[in-house]
Design a protein around this motif. Sequence first.
Motif: not given
Length: 287
Positions: A170-180, A187-194, A206-209
């Motif tokens: 499905t549609r998604h964005l990839h992202v890596k996060l790192q606090a200092p 993780t990945q972010l998703y779009f509602p109603n796809e 839980r990762l729906l924007m």
Amino acid sequence: MDNETNSPNPPDSAQSPQPAEPGSPRLIPRKTVLRAALAATAAVPLALVGAPALARSLAASGKAPELTPPCDDGDDPTPEQIEGPYFKPNSPQRSSLLEPGMPGTPLTVTGYVFGRACLPISGVLLDFWQADTNGAYDNTGFRLRGHQFTNAQGAFTLTTIVPGLYPGRTRHLHVKLQAPGRPVLTTQLYFPNEPRNATDSIFDPRLLMTVRDAGGGREASFDFVLDVPQDPGPPTTPPPSGTWAVGTAYRAGDKVTYAGRSYTCQQPHTAQPGWEPPNVPALWQPA
């Protein structure tokens, strides 16, 4: 075909918020209060103002899916997801992934990064990558790839396009996060109603924007919660409800409510902090 559908890491479980007991006062979530305070002290995109940025998309059944935790003490962090085969290190530092002539629907993603005690974290590295409008990744260069850091308020803004579809996902964005000084969250972010959300084996509600149409493009928002210990400090108490408001020019005879009581203005003035009706009988008398 993307191999991301193979053996995904199981996402962390999230505790669903418990409803308040009947008759108990409704508590304002700590994160909602903190986000309002951040919005009052910084220029924040419109997509961030007025509501939590956590995804709240209704499923076809009418029931809301489990959400990324609302950042109350003790909740699990944002769920982890697999990296997939197309991550590349050393992306350029930039908050906009747009390039001249790039096709696709414009997309702006905004949000905050919080720790376990709902306090924003500055200097968090966010590395984004995604498919283009045709569902293809740039594996030779850095098109639609880039990293940035949260600002002093823990906020980030990504300017890009809506990713396209390709087999299996499905549609998604990839992202890596790192606090200092902390571990990396992938993780990945998703779009509602796809429609493909229902058939994508990796998709996690839980990762729906939160997404809305805006000016020929789309605006999305999402708040990340990292597993970073924090001292929550004293409990956040919401201000008393009522119509009295700082900065309002009141005239003699005007009526307001404050903390459940009604008051009548005694003399013209512009309300300031500390001049709440109970504190200044010269300005306000109980109605």
